[in-house]
Design a protein around this motif. Structure first.
Motif, short mmCIF file in Angstrom:
data_model
loop_
_atom_site.label_atom_id
_atom_site.label_comp_id
_atom_site.label_asym_id
_atom_site.label_seq_id
_atom_site.Cartn_x
_atom_site.Cartn_y
_atom_site.Cartn_z
N VAL A 1 -13.19 -15.89 -13.53
CA VAL A 1 -14.58 -15.45 -13.70
C VAL A 1 -14.76 -14.73 -15.04
CG1 VAL A 1 -16.39 -13.91 -12.81
CG2 VAL A 1 -15.12 -15.40 -11.24
N ARG B 1 -13.09 -15.22 -17.82
CA ARG B 1 -13.10 -16.24 -18.87
C ARG B 1 -14.43 -16.98 -18.91
NH1 ARG B 1 -7.10 -18.78 -17.79
NH2 ARG B 1 -5.93 -17.11 -18.78
N HIS B 2 -14.97 -17.29 -17.74
CA HIS B 2 -16.26 -17.99 -17.68
C HIS B 2 -17.35 -17.12 -18.29
CE1 HIS B 2 -19.28 -20.75 -16.02
NE2 HIS B 2 -20.00 -19.65 -15.86
N GLU B 3 -17.39 -15.84 -17.92
CA GLU B 3 -18.43 -14.94 -18.45
C GLU B 3 -18.26 -14.71 -19.95
OE1 GLU B 3 -20.12 -12.30 -14.83
OE2 GLU B 3 -18.24 -11.56 -15.69
N THR C 1 -17.29 -16.90 -22.02
CA THR C 1 -17.75 -18.13 -22.67
C THR C 1 -19.25 -18.35 -22.48
OG1 THR C 1 -15.59 -19.14 -22.29
CG2 THR C 1 -17.41 -20.63 -22.77
#
Length: 110
Positions: free
Chosen positions: A79, A81-83, A85
């Protein structure tokens, strides 16, 4: 490497996913016992208001708390890493809903 510090190695894990069946979920219920954590997954077809019926659960995962902690850490990293990006994830559905403009009509010039 510092003296007395054991080198941490992560062994490669061989995985057979030939029989894997994917499932979509937007609902999770967490319960447990003193030894295990129980995660029930299902599909909530009414995320914005009162449900017209019970949420049908489709899958259950039972694991010990050591595995649950490893899962928690892996999901946290994913999560983050997703945020990093794509930006922050707002978990409150009501804050994500876009309200129609006052007057409700089409924009001028349409």
């Amino acid at each position: 490497m510092a003296e007395g510090t054991p080198e941490q190695t992560h062994p490669q894990v061989n995985v057979d996913d030939a029989g894997l069946q994917p499932m979509y979920t937007n609902f999770c219920r967490v319960t447990g016992t003193p030894e295990e954590i129980i995660l029930d997954f299902g599909l909530n077809t009414e995320p914005f208001g009162k449900s017209s019926g019970p949420i049908r659960l489709g899958q259950r995962m039972v694991c010990n708390f050591y595995t649950a902690k490893r899962l928690l850490m892996a999901l946290s990293v994913a999560v983050q890493r997703h945020e990093q990006t794509f930006g922050p994830l707002e978990t409150d559905v009501n804050k994500r809903v876009k309200q129609p403009p006052a007057g409700g009509g089409a924009p001028a010039g349409s």
